[in-house]
Write an enzyme that holds these catalytic residues in place. Sequence first.
Site, PDB file in Angstrom:
ATOM      1  N   LYS A   1       3.485  -1.720  -5.836  1.00 26.16           N
ATOM      2  CA  LYS A   1       4.195  -1.109  -4.790  1.00 26.16           C
ATOM      3  C   LYS A   1       4.768  -2.464  -3.710  1.00 26.16           C
ATOM      4  CE  LYS A   1       3.270   0.322   0.010  1.00 26.16           C
ATOM      5  NZ  LYS A   1       2.353   1.203   0.923  1.00 26.16           N
TER       6      LYS A   1
ATOM      7  N   ALA B   1       3.279   6.102   4.459  1.00 29.30           N
ATOM      8  CA  ALA B   1       3.344   5.619   5.920  1.00 29.30           C
ATOM      9  C   ALA B   1       3.650   6.760   6.986  1.00 29.30           C
ATOM     10  CB  ALA B   1       3.999   4.427   6.214  1.00 29.30           C
TER      11      ALA B   1
END
Lengths: 71, 366, 256
Positions: free
Chosen positions: C97, C184
């Site tokens: 990531k 997020a």
Amino acid sequence: MGAGKLIIILNGTEETVPEDTTLEGLIRSRGLKPDSIIVEYNFGLVKRDSWAGIVLKENDRVEILRFVGGG
Amino acid sequence: MSFYDLLRKYGDFDFEDFFRRVAEDQIKRIISKHRLGALDYLALLSPRAEGQIEEMALRAHRLTVQHFGRVILLYTPLYLSDHCVNHCLYCGFRAQNKVERKKLTPARVEEEARIIAATGLKHILVLTGESRKESPVSYIRECVEILKKYFTSISIEVYPLEEDEYRELISAGVDGLTIYQEVYDEAVYAELHPAGPKRNYRFRLEAPERACRAGIRTVNVGALLGLHDWRTEAFFTGLHAEYLQDTFPEVEVSISPPRMRPQLGGFQPRVRVSDRNLVQYMLAFRLFMPRAGITISTRESAEMRDHLVKLGATRMSAGSCTSVGGRTGRDSSGQFEISDERSVAEMARVIYSQGYQPVFKDWQYI
Amino acid sequence: MADILKIGGRDLTSRLFLGTGKFSSNRLIPEVVKASGAQVVTVALRRVDMDFQEENIAAYVPGECVLMPNTSGARNAEEAVRIARLARAAGCGNWVKIEVIKDNRYLLPDNQETVRATEILAAEGFVVLPYMSPDLITAKKLAEAGAAAVMPLGSPIGSNRGLKTKELIRILIDEIPLPIIVDAGIGRPSEAAEAMEMGAAAVLVNTAIATAEDPVAMGRAFGLAVEAGRAAYLAGMPEAAEYARASSPLTGFLRD
């Protein structure tokens, strides 16, 4: 022989270690469990079985890393 | 991947079977979807969707107002030359038609430009037949340089060009390209274009892509309705527009749904496309591509065009003349007969009366 | 019919990705993985703190999970590339990531550096999942650069503020031919479900689970929410009807 000291950079800070210290010795002296860490020596990853054969020199850069929690 | 490759994927698609399976509920759901896929669009083009044409119209109207406002951009065509080496069976300009051919001299171009400019129009579409001898790129370029003095936007509807030629015309002042594939069905295309350079299906199909790569600002594609099954032709036109928009996000993409008009050559439409069919096509396309333009020419009647203002149209031609030099008096036969003969001023009044604003200029190169 | 999310050659049946930061104890991690059903688990790579013995978190991630190191701490593409290479060399597999953050106030990603890092790592055979501020042009560049998925933020990291960027994420879902994974900002299961209903391919959740009073139960709740949202998406969400049928004011003129 053996009495001298040299300066290396460990995780970004200068550290003084005895001459003839190996990477393996450095790690043990810090009390780190070998199977929980990743070691980068002068910008290259070194596998655990090579640690004992690496003798530290002046200005060597050692990064000791570990996987931690992250998102 | 060129659009040709994408088109080929539908080579053995069973349209009839697809249309048979479309259900009422499915249409209802598609009408309220926020984004339609290609097959949703196809479902809206199905015979079944006709029953929900008013629901489609409400949504299409709202989407058009949302994305374009209550405005209709007006432009007019200017025929530069009717010399043509093609043999399109349906066209009044085709090579075998023994009519006197004309080509505007630079002085005549200027004369026509003055007359058009006096109506207030700022967007012009210049057309030629396909003849690299009589209307080469250098000639088109010369005309564009004259027209630049009078118009802020110059589109071309000429034979397909190479990428470098598009680049040359763009640097001379062209900002828009209109090119109709006429028929997306490759076999029917071959049959209707028996001779001449236009036989090259793929070269024509990929012309908009070449123009986009050359930096054109707007492209307008379309199928000539009446030559082949309108539902599949409308589908492929929509796919073409979507492909261009996806591949060239910076380009303004629009379509035209021109219906065949009777013309001198005597070719009559093979397929009847009713008013209802035309409206269904426009509405389905508007739902499929809410931000794309829809251009309506004077092939349509005054009454029809007045209704289409609220059904997704964004651009209309006005004060049209489809013959070479027709505005400066010397008469000749046109490419097709126009149905809406109203002047620019009349069109503007009608548009105002519907609560819309006629726009003469929406862009200027600086 | 199985609903599989294919990324980097893996067939995933769970669409909840789990972050491992901020747990009160690493021992919770295997339990949370189990309760949530997560099959992709993120970890970070950090310098060892010499004064504080820690365990290697990777040891707590069940072996069948995809271990996805992030490049947190990277401030530019080069640092992200270095971290990714180290993690792979350390046996972490080839997923990464990308997370490049230069802004310490909001912790918002640097999209431009993220594109650069993605180009480099994808070319080296990594399965690259870049974390980004939802922006269509950047997402297109990431797709061109070889990203395996795109991970737009719902709101700033750790903020638990939900899908503040919903409209922008929707555009990515519509336009980008890659899995869009909301990463997020998701603070509650209903927000995870909302992202999935919109057509997100997966969501990545960390803070909301790790800092819940009962992280294992919250992991389960998120797992269920993601499944429910996905099922709703697949079922074809009916959109609110906009109009009552009027008596053909727009098409009444049509006679043929």
